[in-house]
Write a protein that holds these residues in place. Structure first.
Motif, mmCIF file in Angstrom:
data_model
loop_
_atom_site.group_PDB
_atom_site.id
_atom_site.type_symbol
_atom_site.label_atom_id
_atom_site.label_comp_id
_atom_site.label_asym_id
_atom_site.label_seq_id
_atom_site.Cartn_x
_atom_site.Cartn_y
_atom_site.Cartn_z
ATOM 1 N N ASN A 199 30.161 34.768 38.398
ATOM 2 C CA ASN A 199 31.244 34.621 37.428
ATOM 3 C C ASN A 199 32.610 34.405 38.076
ATOM 4 O O ASN A 199 33.610 34.233 37.366
ATOM 5 C CB ASN A 199 31.300 35.844 36.501
ATOM 6 N N LEU A 200 32.649 34.400 39.411
ATOM 7 C CA LEU A 200 33.902 34.089 40.103
ATOM 8 C C LEU A 200 34.061 32.589 40.356
ATOM 9 O O LEU A 200 35.150 32.135 40.727
ATOM 10 C CB LEU A 200 33.982 34.830 41.443
ATOM 11 N N VAL A 201 33.001 31.830 40.171
ATOM 12 C CA VAL A 201 33.057 30.389 40.433
ATOM 13 C C VAL A 201 34.102 29.733 39.527
ATOM 14 O O VAL A 201 34.128 29.945 38.312
ATOM 15 C CB VAL A 201 31.678 29.738 40.223
ATOM 16 N N GLY A 202 34.982 28.946 40.154
ATOM 17 C CA GLY A 202 36.060 28.287 39.430
ATOM 18 C C GLY A 202 37.365 29.057 39.430
ATOM 19 O O GLY A 202 38.406 28.528 39.022
ATOM 20 N N TRP A 203 37.339 30.302 39.887
ATOM 21 C CA TRP A 203 38.540 31.145 39.908
ATOM 22 C C TRP A 203 39.571 30.579 40.875
ATOM 23 O O TRP A 203 39.248 30.132 41.966
ATOM 24 C CB TRP A 203 38.147 32.562 40.308
ATOM 25 N N GLN A 204 40.847 30.590 40.456
ATOM 26 C CA GLN A 204 41.959 30.115 41.282
ATOM 27 C C GLN A 204 43.026 31.210 41.366
ATOM 28 O O GLN A 204 44.030 31.179 40.651
ATOM 29 C CB GLN A 204 42.558 28.837 40.700
ATOM 30 N N GLN A 206 39.149 51.337 45.107
ATOM 31 C CA GLN A 206 37.825 50.729 45.138
ATOM 32 C C GLN A 206 37.150 50.887 43.778
ATOM 33 O O GLN A 206 37.181 51.962 43.189
ATOM 34 C CB GLN A 206 36.965 51.366 46.230
ATOM 35 N N ILE A 207 36.566 49.787 43.286
ATOM 36 C CA ILE A 207 35.808 49.815 42.042
ATOM 37 C C ILE A 207 34.461 49.145 42.276
ATOM 38 O O ILE A 207 34.265 48.416 43.254
ATOM 39 C CB ILE A 207 36.565 49.110 40.890
ATOM 40 N N SER A 208 33.534 49.357 41.371
ATOM 41 C CA SER A 208 32.219 48.729 41.460
ATOM 42 C C SER A 208 32.285 47.305 40.899
ATOM 43 O O SER A 208 33.106 46.995 40.033
ATOM 44 C CB SER A 208 31.185 49.534 40.674
ATOM 45 N N THR A 209 31.410 46.431 41.423
ATOM 46 C CA THR A 209 31.316 45.062 40.912
ATOM 47 C C THR A 209 29.901 44.836 40.383
ATOM 48 O O THR A 209 29.429 45.599 39.560
ATOM 49 C CB THR A 209 31.683 44.040 41.995
ATOM 50 N N GLY A 210 29.209 43.813 40.846
ATOM 51 C CA GLY A 210 27.863 43.505 40.355
ATOM 52 C C GLY A 210 27.811 42.115 39.753
ATOM 53 O O GLY A 210 28.825 41.432 39.620
ATOM 54 N N ASP A 230 37.949 40.496 35.435
ATOM 55 C CA ASP A 230 37.844 41.867 35.936
ATOM 56 C C ASP A 230 38.637 42.021 37.236
ATOM 57 O O ASP A 230 39.351 43.019 37.427
ATOM 58 C CB ASP A 230 36.382 42.237 36.199
ATOM 59 N N ALA A 231 38.492 41.039 38.126
ATOM 60 C CA ALA A 231 39.200 41.085 39.401
ATOM 61 C C ALA A 231 40.709 41.050 39.185
ATOM 62 O O ALA A 231 41.462 41.811 39.814
ATOM 63 C CB ALA A 231 38.755 39.928 40.290
ATOM 64 N N GLN A 232 41.153 40.157 38.319
ATOM 65 C CA GLN A 232 42.588 40.034 38.060
ATOM 66 C C GLN A 232 43.154 41.310 37.455
ATOM 67 O O GLN A 232 44.257 41.750 37.816
ATOM 68 C CB GLN A 232 42.859 38.838 37.143
ATOM 69 N N THR A 233 42.422 41.940 36.562
ATOM 70 C CA THR A 233 42.879 43.188 35.951
ATOM 71 C C THR A 233 43.064 44.278 37.003
ATOM 72 O O THR A 233 44.066 45.006 37.009
ATOM 73 C CB THR A 233 41.873 43.665 34.883
#
Length: 282
Positions: free
Chosen positions: A92-97, A40-44, A51-54
């Motif tokens: 910032n996730l908008v457009g992510w595939q 588990q990590i923090s988001t915001g 960041d998610a992919q990493t």
């Protein structure tokens, strides 16, 4: 509307479930009907697809073998191709595939977080039932199951409970965790301190938010006549919120419909969405 089987079967395959929320990202590996690993990590607001992919890549590299499937739950709108179309809490996730990003590893499925939670919930219900899951966190969303089918809507976006207007404002703007913090002008850590100190202003704000959620839940009950509504999300843990929501739901529901509905908090706690995401991975 889409068919789903009466029970969600977890196999011996490695299934990774990912719950990306407004404050945290939970990643779990599910195998042999148990959670084998978790992170588990923090988001915001500033959290990005990169960041998610990493984090996903880092987690996958800790597993004994590559996963056989990945399920990702997003607190927003996802199209049928798995592209993030809208996400207020994580713009910032908008457009992510993700399916393209991880195509060389395994199949990836991306869904709304409430729909992911619903997959886990309905595996524990009778097939012919009417039920809903309501996620109450940074934002508010719902997913609906009726007589063996998921009510997905024309674009797969049914269930945007947080966007319904109540007394001139959306439910998100009145009852979500983000709304409470905005009204108080503080962050989550400060809110916990205020509640712990019995700060009247904080407790009243939480109670008002819970009352507003109850109005939204009453709309679900009066429209759908569900047998079960399962609640999940971190905002439910704030003192006084759930009690106010329950009282308000009963107050605004038709008595006969209220009497036939079981309103409960998920027994899976913060793991519910991650488990649901893992269940759709294969």
């Amino acid at each position: 509307m889409g068919n789903i089987s009466g029970a969600i079967v977890m196999t011996n395959l490695i299934q990774v479930g990912i719950d990306i929320g407004g404050t945290k990202m939970l990643t779990i590996a599910y195998q042999h009907s148990k959670i084998q690993a978790r992170s588990q990590i923090s988001t915001g607001k500033d959290f990005t697809a990169a960041d998610a992919q990493t984090e996903i890549e880092r987690f996958i590299h800790t597993l004994a073998a590559p996963p056989d499937g990945i399920g990702i739950a997003i607190p927003g709108l996802v199209d049928r191709a798995g592209v993030v179309i809208a996400c207020d809490v994580l713009p910032n996730l908008v457009g992510w595939q993700p399916a393209i990003a991880f195509s060389s590893i395994c199949p990836v499925k991306v869904v709304n977080d409430a729909q992911a939670a619903l997959m886990k919930v309905v595996s524990e219900l009778k097939p012919q039932t009417v039920a809903a899951v309501v996620m109450v966190g940074t934002g508010i969303g719902a997913a609906i199951y009726a007589n063996g089918m998921v009510l997905s809507g024309a674009n797969g976006w049914a269930g945007e409970l947080g966007s319904i207007p109540i007394e001139g404002k959306t439910l998100d703007a009145q009852a979500s965790g983000a709304a409470i913090l905005a009204q108080l002008g503080i962050d989550a850590n400060q809110s916990n301190a205020l509640v712990g100190a019995n700060d009247i202003t904080a407790l009243q704000s939480i109670e008002r938010a819970g009352t507003s959620l109850g109005m939204g839940l009453a709309i679900l009950i009066n429209l759908l006549n569900p047998e079960t509504i399962v609640l999940a999300g971190g905002t439910l843990q704030w003192r006084g919120y759930l009690a106010a929501a329950m009282q308000s739901t009963q107050r605004y529901s038709l008595p006969d419909l209220w009497a036939s509905c079981r309103l409960e908090v998920s027994q899976h706690g913060g793991d519910l969405v991650g488990l649901g995401a893992a269940s759709i991975a294969i």
